[in-house]
Structures are given as C-alpha cells and as structure tokens.
Design an enzyme around this catalytic site. Structure first.
Site, short mmCIF file in Angstrom:
data_model
loop_
_atom_site.label_atom_id
_atom_site.label_comp_id
_atom_site.label_asym_id
_atom_site.label_seq_id
_atom_site.Cartn_x
_atom_site.Cartn_y
_atom_site.Cartn_z
N THR A 108 19.01 16.74 10.57
CA THR A 108 20.28 15.58 10.14
C THR A 108 20.12 14.23 10.44
OG1 THR A 108 21.66 17.71 10.64
CG2 THR A 108 22.63 15.69 10.63
N ASP A 137 14.09 19.84 7.28
CA ASP A 137 15.04 20.48 8.12
C ASP A 137 14.38 21.43 9.12
OD1 ASP A 137 16.72 22.90 8.90
OD2 ASP A 137 17.97 22.21 7.19
N SER A 138 14.77 21.41 10.26
CA SER A 138 13.94 21.94 11.42
C SER A 138 13.96 23.40 11.20
CB SER A 138 14.25 21.62 12.89
OG SER A 138 15.60 22.17 13.26
N ASP A 149 18.43 22.36 14.83
CA ASP A 149 18.55 24.07 14.89
C ASP A 149 17.35 24.56 15.68
OD1 ASP A 149 20.88 24.26 13.47
OD2 ASP A 149 19.84 24.30 11.46
N1 ASP Z 1 19.66 22.04 9.99
C1 ASP Z 1 19.41 20.76 10.74
C2 ASP Z 1 18.26 20.85 11.44
O1 ASP Z 1 17.90 21.47 12.17
C3 ASP Z 1 20.57 20.67 11.64
C4 ASP Z 1 20.34 19.23 12.51
O2 ASP Z 1 19.70 18.55 12.47
O3 ASP Z 1 21.44 19.27 13.21
O4 ASP Z 1 17.01 20.19 10.82
#
Ligand code: ASP
Length: 363
Positions: free
Chosen positions: A31, A75-76, A108
C-alpha cells in the site's frame, strides 16, 4: 549500550555536518507506494517510483544519505520464499556500504518476510527496519510518510554503534519498533497495524526516540552467531499450517500428509487440541509412520503446551512444541529447516533452539 532516550531527528541533523548515516531503502511494494484512488499498484519504472518517493519525502535526503533501490513492486500477498531470498541477498551484498537498511513492504505478509530475514541475515550486522503503511504515501491522511521517516532514523542508529541492540531485523509501525520475527499484523485499518504480543518492543518513537529493554539478550545473540548452523537460503514449499478447530476434519487432513514435508497445527490458546477425536490420533500415527514432523503453535499467551492433557497428548504423540513463536515465524522456520538437505533431521535438531531469538524457549 544503555537503554535511554535518543532525541532522533534534531540531534541527527545537528551532527549531520560531521557525518550522515548511509541508509539503503529497499522498496518491495505494498500500500505504501500504491496509487490512492483507486487503490492499485502503479505501473511505474523503478526510476519513476524512486522519484515519486523522494518527491513526496524530500527530507529523507537531509536526514541521512539515502539510496533507494526498487527490488520489486508487488502487493505483499504475492511475495514468498523466492523474494525473501532476493531481499536478503541484496542486503548482504550491501552490508559494507550502509549503516542501516529500511525495507518498504506491504503489511499483509510483512511478518513472514521479517521472520525470514531474521533467519537469513544471521548474524545481523546492521539495523534492518521493515515498515509499510495503511494508507498510500500519495493519500493526504497517510501514515506512510512518518513511518518512513522514523524507520530511517532508527536504521541510522547503526552509524558508529557496531553491535548495538538495533543490529537485528525489526519492524517499525506507527510509533513502535518491534523485533521482526515476533510481530503480527493486528489491524487492516488502525495506524498501529502491528503488535508483538509475546515480546517487548525495542523502541518507542514520540517526541524523542526511546530505546527500550533489549529483547535479544546479547548472550543469546553471541551464541547464535557462533554455534548455530549455517543454513542454505532454501525453503520447502511443502509445509502446511492448519488451525485446529472443534470437530476438526482430521481424516481429510490425513490425506494431505504424503504430499507434505511438515505440518504446523495452530492449537487452541492454551496449546490444547481436540484430542478426544480418534481421527486426530490416526492422523498423528500416520505422520509418525511417514516420519513427518508436526509442530504445534499457539496464538495464546503463556501456554506451555503441556499443562492440559489435551495439549500433552499432542506432545506425547511426537508433536513439537513451538514455545512463544508466532504462527508466521513458526511457518517460516519450519519451511527453512525443511528446505535444507536432510530437512527432517535438521528440523528435529534445531526446532527447539533459538536461531534468531524467535521465542522457542520463552513462555
Ligand atoms: N495488500 C497490501 C500488501 O500487503 C496491504 C498493505 O500494504 O497494507 O501489500
């Protein structure tokens, strides 16, 4: 190094004429760098991403001598062992050039990556601080900017302090620095997105930076670097982690065993399991026949795994207790040990040993 307050930015800037810390900022995505409306991973070249970062947080260059490297932009949820090894290799190849490293990462799976880096970067020679954000840097009300600034300040603690307590893989979020392999994501919306329920924080950032009680005792760190095994950066992709539930479908799970190198059960909070189910005992017996290690981890605080019969029976059946390890860290450690040559032997030998102060012996 005594515990104490550290004025952080102000003193860092006062002394910066003399020497500025050299910080590597490794960007992996999440994010943090996403476009805000709609929330999405931007299609930007590494150079464009770097420019965007430095444009939004120009003070970075005042604070430290920062170099940004875009390792990946995902995205992780899409990161795993291959990326953990890539990140570790980049950091290892740069130890000499930097006083500290900041890894920008999606939230995540940040707890998994932090755990993996804690095992891969042993002995950890500089502060390696992972951080991310709940709102993108591009959003007006974002936590990205202050998380990054504090992470850089904390990584700069490595300048002129070899062997300091921050020479480890840690996670900074909101106002707290945690030991990396003890964190869990606790919220998708609060700026305080992480916690380390079974280990004390390393530092707090308010008007000043306060370095707290060291959770990694220097003796265990010294012992780790001397006597513990050198592990290849290889992870088994045949480790499953499954929550035990009342009415657990053990017969169905038993069918998975031949395809696995190891199985982790997330037990009930006291480390107990539905051991009244004959199917669960059949599963444990099959695992013994296959020589398949089963580890038991719990999210509960203070459990020993053997206080209750419903926990003891799992250990008597050959399951390995995971102490205070988080499920995320247990998963990474099991995958790493089982990824070694003769992985099952390696796992049995080292599971109950602290490799990176991950909490096996602390209740
Ligand atoms: N889905 C995102 C990730 O883990 C969530 C975040 O970064 O807060 O890459």
């Amino acid at each position: 190094m005594p515990t104490g307050h550290w004025p952080g930015t102000l003193s860092a800037m006062r002394t910066q004429k003399a020497q500025k810390a050299k910080i590597l900022i490794l960007y992996t995505g999440g994010t943090f760098g996403m476009d805000a409306e709609p929330l999405s991973v931007p299609e930007l070249s590494p150079k464009e991403l770097e420019n965007r970062l430095l444009k939004r947080v120009p003070e970075l260059l005042q604070l430290a001598d920062c170099q940004v490297k875009i390792q990946m932009n995902c995205d992780s949820a899409h990161l795993g062992p291959r990326e953990w090894v890539e990140i570790a290799r980049t950091i290892e190849s740069q130890w000499e050039r930097f006083d500290g490293v900041v890894v920008l990462h999606g939230t995540d799976t940040l707890a998994y990556t932090a755990s993996a880096l804690s095992f891969l970067l042993r002995p950890c020679r500089k502060p390696v601080v992972l951080t991310g954000a709940q709102r993108p840097l591009a959003a007006i009300r974002s936590d990205a900017r202050r998380n990054l600034i504090s992470a850089v300040e904390l990584a700069a603690y490595g300048l002129g302090r070899p062997g300091s307590r921050l020479d480890q893989v840690s996670v900074f979020f909101n106002e707290t620095l945690f030991q990396g392999n003890r964190v869990r994501k606790r919220s998708a919306v609060d700026f305080a997105g992480f916690e380390s329920p079974k280990a004390p924080a390393l530092a707090r950032v308010g008007t000043s930076i306060q370095i707290l009680q060291d959770s990694a005792k220097s003796t265990s760190r010294a012992k780790s670097s001397k006597t513990l095994p050198r592990l290849q950066p290889q992870f088994s992709s045949r480790v499953a982690m499954i929550h035990l539930t009342p009415g657990f479908p053990a017969a169905a799970v038993e069918k998975l065993l031949p395809d696995l190198d190891g199985l982790i059960f997330v037990a009930f909070p006291s480390g107990t399991a539905p051991t009244h189910l004959p199917e669960l005992h059949r599963l444990l017996a099959s695992a013994r026949v296959l020589g398949l290690p089963i580890m038991v981890v719990t999210e509960g605080m203070g459990a020993t795994g053997s206080e209750y019969r419903a926990g003891k029976e799992m250990l008597e059946a050959g399951c390995l207790w995971s102490g205070a390890m988080t499920p995320e860290c247990a998963y990474v450690k099991a995958s790493l040990l089982l990824g070694q040559e003769r992985g099952r032997e390696v796992l049995k030998k080292w599971w109950s040993f602290e490799l990176a102060n991950e909490g096996v012996s602390i209740r």
